[in-house]
Write an enzyme that holds these catalytic residues in place. Structure first.
Site, short mmCIF file in Angstrom:
data_model
loop_
_atom_site.label_atom_id
_atom_site.label_comp_id
_atom_site.label_asym_id
_atom_site.label_seq_id
_atom_site.Cartn_x
_atom_site.Cartn_y
_atom_site.Cartn_z
NE ARG A 234 -4.28 -1.38 0.12
CZ ARG A 234 -4.39 -2.47 -0.64
NH1 ARG A 234 -3.42 -2.80 -1.46
NH2 ARG A 234 -5.48 -3.21 -0.60
CG ASP A 258 1.38 -2.53 -8.39
OD1 ASP A 258 1.28 -2.18 -9.57
OD2 ASP A 258 0.51 -3.17 -7.78
CD GLU A 263 -3.04 3.22 -5.17
OE1 GLU A 263 -1.84 2.91 -5.10
OE2 GLU A 263 -3.96 2.38 -5.28
CG HIS A 295 -3.10 -0.93 -6.77
ND1 HIS A 295 -3.27 -0.20 -5.63
CD2 HIS A 295 -3.17 -2.24 -6.38
CE1 HIS A 295 -3.45 -1.02 -4.61
NE2 HIS A 295 -3.40 -2.26 -5.03
P1 NAD Z 1 -1.19 -11.26 5.11
O1 NAD Z 1 -2.18 -10.83 6.12
O2 NAD Z 1 -1.14 -12.71 4.72
O3 NAD Z 1 0.28 -10.86 5.58
C1 NAD Z 1 0.58 -9.59 6.13
C2 NAD Z 1 1.74 -9.77 7.08
O4 NAD Z 1 2.11 -8.48 7.58
C3 NAD Z 1 1.40 -10.66 8.31
O5 NAD Z 1 2.36 -11.68 8.46
C4 NAD Z 1 1.42 -9.68 9.47
O6 NAD Z 1 1.87 -10.27 10.69
C5 NAD Z 1 2.42 -8.65 8.95
N1 NAD Z 1 2.35 -7.39 9.69
C6 NAD Z 1 1.27 -6.81 10.27
N2 NAD Z 1 1.65 -5.68 10.91
C7 NAD Z 1 2.99 -5.57 10.71
C8 NAD Z 1 3.96 -4.63 11.14
N3 NAD Z 1 3.61 -3.58 11.90
N4 NAD Z 1 5.23 -4.80 10.77
C9 NAD Z 1 5.59 -5.87 10.01
N5 NAD Z 1 4.73 -6.82 9.59
C10 NAD Z 1 3.43 -6.65 9.94
O7 NAD Z 1 -1.45 -10.34 3.84
P2 NAD Z 1 -1.00 -10.62 2.33
O8 NAD Z 1 -2.08 -11.33 1.62
O9 NAD Z 1 0.37 -11.14 2.30
O10 NAD Z 1 -1.02 -9.11 1.76
C11 NAD Z 1 -0.08 -8.15 2.18
C12 NAD Z 1 -0.51 -6.78 1.68
O11 NAD Z 1 -0.39 -6.75 0.25
C13 NAD Z 1 -1.98 -6.44 1.93
O12 NAD Z 1 -2.15 -5.86 3.20
C14 NAD Z 1 -2.30 -5.47 0.82
O13 NAD Z 1 -2.14 -4.16 1.32
C15 NAD Z 1 -1.25 -5.74 -0.23
N6 NAD Z 1 -1.83 -6.18 -1.51
C16 NAD Z 1 -1.51 -5.51 -2.64
C17 NAD Z 1 -2.02 -5.90 -3.86
C18 NAD Z 1 -1.67 -5.20 -5.16
O14 NAD Z 1 -2.32 -5.43 -6.19
N7 NAD Z 1 -0.65 -4.37 -5.21
C19 NAD Z 1 -2.87 -7.01 -3.92
C20 NAD Z 1 -3.16 -7.71 -2.73
C21 NAD Z 1 -2.64 -7.28 -1.54
#
Ligand code: NAD
Length: 329
Positions: A234, A258, A263, A295
């Site tokens: 994000r 991305d 955005e 994105h």
């Molecule tokens: P997930 O919930 O499986 O993993 C997120 C990880 O971040 C977890 O292991 C959690 O413990 C960790 N986390 C939480 N707070 C934290 C902190 N303060 N410091 C460090 N780590 C921390 O989520 P995911 O499916 O792996 O997705 C991750 C992120 O990717 C989503 O939150 C979303 O914002 C982003 N995303 C982007 C796109 C895109 O198209 N660009 C698509 C899907 C998701």
């Protein structure tokens, strides 16, 4: 359920119409973004289906509730655009798609790494102009380089496995450890150790109040000079102004994003005939060592199919008063 589908693009329509042959919801596709100025369009719809840049702040949520909406179906994983506390106060049910294809996002992050390292964006244009010189295209072996992964959930884990395949050393930072990563030799360290030792850093944690601007002037100062920073998570994780200063000083050697913190008014639309008014974005675009995609990391056939099916199943669960495993509240 009668559902107003905001920020609808042709590819959303196609995937949802196909998936809806199983679920039979009454979908109305609207190109408009949902904000407090456009809530009138949701009047009479018990459900709204929204995406990343729809704004579900307190004002929007109050108006939705007054207009009879009871369910907010996010067709994405992140929910930083919803004021969950207010939604709870108003009794609005919020559902999301927690996972649709971690591979899609992790593979795109890996693509950004390769694009920046081997300067593929420059090479493509050069060859098309019959310029076959290699000056300025020098890259580095990823093999044996140190990759730091911030956030080792579903996407971070996939990214770690890809980088492991390249023969990289893996460092990770997360508030909780993922056993699957330690099993492939990843070392969990403090964020400052990760920042100071990684050649490539990729962000995969959610945007929350405590992760907002986690990459700021202070953290950029801790980087290995010339490190590569990748963000497919994000935009708000990075303080863009600080990143621009880091690029100017050379502390950030490469930036692949991305997502961008402002955005909302740019991405997912064709603005090629307009003058972009966002000076920070324009400045970012001017650096030769910055690659921006709009994105699109999630944007694979498999992901769209999973997003449509899970979203419609979530709405069916709510409509039938069944437990919905993807309900945030
Ligand atoms: P997930 O919930 O499986 O993993 C997120 C990880 O971040 C977890 O292991 C959690 O413990 C960790 N986390 C939480 N707070 C934290 C902190 N303060 N410091 C460090 N780590 C921390 O989520 P995911 O499916 O792996 O997705 C991750 C992120 O990717 C989503 O939150 C979303 O914002 C982003 N995303 C982007 C796109 C895109 O198209 N660009 C698509 C899907 C998701």
């Amino acid at each position: 359920m009668k559902t107003a589908f905001f920020s609808a693009k042709p590819y959303d329509k196609a995937s949802f119409i196909t998936a809806n042959q199983t679920y039979h919801h009454d979908l109305t596709f609207l190109e408009t973004r949902l904000t407090s100025k456009t809530t009138a369009l949701a009047a009479g719809f018990p459900a709204v289906c929204v995406f990343i840049n729809d704004e579900l702040d307190a004002k929007t949520l109050h108006q939705l509730a007054e207009n009879g909406t009871t369910t907010i179906a996010l067709r994405c994983a992140g929910f930083n655009n919803v004021d969950l506390e207010v939604a709870k106060e108003l009794g609005l049910k919020v559902v999301r798609v927690p996972a649709y294809s971690p591979y899609a996002v992790a593979e795109h992050a890996a693509g950004l790494v390769m694009m920046l390292n081997r300067k593929l964006y420059k090479a493509y244009n050069r060859v098309r102009e019959d310029n076959f010189a290699l000056n300025g295209l020098l890259g580095f072996d990823l093999h044996n380089k140190t990759v730091g992964i911030v956030g080792t959930g579903k996407i971070g884990e996939c990214f770690a496995r890809i980088m492991n395949g390249f023969g990289c050393k893996l460092l990770a930072y997360d508030i909780r450890e993922n056993q699957a990563l330690t099993e492939i030799g990843t070392q969990y360290v403090d964020l400052s150790d990760l920042l100071g030792n990684a050649d490539v850093i990729s962000l995969h944690c959610p945007l929350l109040p405590d992760t907002h601007h986690m990459i700021n002037a202070n953290s950029i100062a801790q980087l290995k000079p010339g490190a590569m920073l990748i963000n497919t998570s994000r935009g708000g994780l990075i303080d863009t102004k600080a990143a621009i200063n880091g690029l100017k000083s050379g502390q950030i050697g490469y930036l692949g994003i991305d997502v961008y913190e402002d955005e909302g008014s740019l991405f997912f639309q064709d603005l090629s005939d307009t003058i972009i008014q966002d000076d920070k974005f324009q400045l970012l675009q001017s650096f030769p060592n910055v690659v921006i995609t709009a994105h699109q990391a999630f944007f694979t056939r498999e992901a769209l199919n999973n997003i449509a099916n899970t979203t419609l199943m979530n709405i069916s669960d709510i409509e039938s008063s069944r437990d919905c495993k993807n309900q945030l509240q």
